[in-house]
Write a protein that holds these residues in place. Sequence first.
Motif: not given
Length: 301
Positions: A63-78
């Motif tokens: 019942x919660x709210x969430x979305x997935x993200x697959x970005x590389x955390x070291x990628x500035x634009x992503x």
Amino acid sequence: MGICDDRVVIVTGAGRGLGRAYALELAAQGAAVVVNDLGVSNHGEDTGESPADAVVAEITAAGGRAIANHADVADWDATGTMVAQAIETFGGLHAVVNNAGFVRDRMFVSATPDEWDAIMHVHLRGHFCTSRHAVDYWRGQAKAGKPVDGRIVNTTSGAGLHGSMGQTAYSTAKGGIATMTLVQAAELARYGITANALTPNARTRMTEGAFGEAMSKKDGDFDTFAPENTAPLVAWLCSAASSEVTGQVFELIGGKLTLCLGWSDGPSEDAGRMWQAEEVGGAVDRLMADRPKAKPVWGTS
């Protein structure tokens, strides 16, 4: 009702281990969560897996709210796109939990430049990129006269605070993150942003190789090293209730919560003039004798 109702939080490296535990607890406490995970192995190699989607499925099923993200955390634009995704999907952003990372354990005499750079990239640059984009958003809100109650939660380590044998690069990166937290807290308070760091002690992919048996679950006992133990602290740090706490490093082992003191001035001796080289050794001996005993480097007796 939860302590994070109506808060929006990004958790990096949230597909497994500590990050997954944080995401689930934050959602249970009412937060909308961006579950970020690149799906790489413990050493940073692509696995073709998508653990972030599995965590989102768990949250939404409850019942919660969430979305997935697959970005590389070291990628500035992503990471800029990830912050924008949080704001566009949930209407704002209140906290960033920087948890993503991997290890390349190696004794200093065997370490390579590529391994060194990989660790600095994911930990130091990874902590920088997501937080920097979040700060741009919060600073813009503050300049527009809107109330800001932002949170940065960083991940350091005991390895970063007092060193760990075989982990020179990791220890160096985590020490840098602790120092970055202090500077963030000092610089960003004017905008309504706090910055704190954790040094968790949990059974994860990153610790099972080095501390597997020591951190294993014991039948019938409180599971001291369960990743879930750290999650309530993270939820509190992301909540409105923690607004007066900033520039701190917390260690949590099982149910033991410790506030780390960090570097502070120790014993001193003033000659009142320039020291002579032959005098220095005696002064250092006296200072070493007067100082409190330091925590040992992990892996030493």
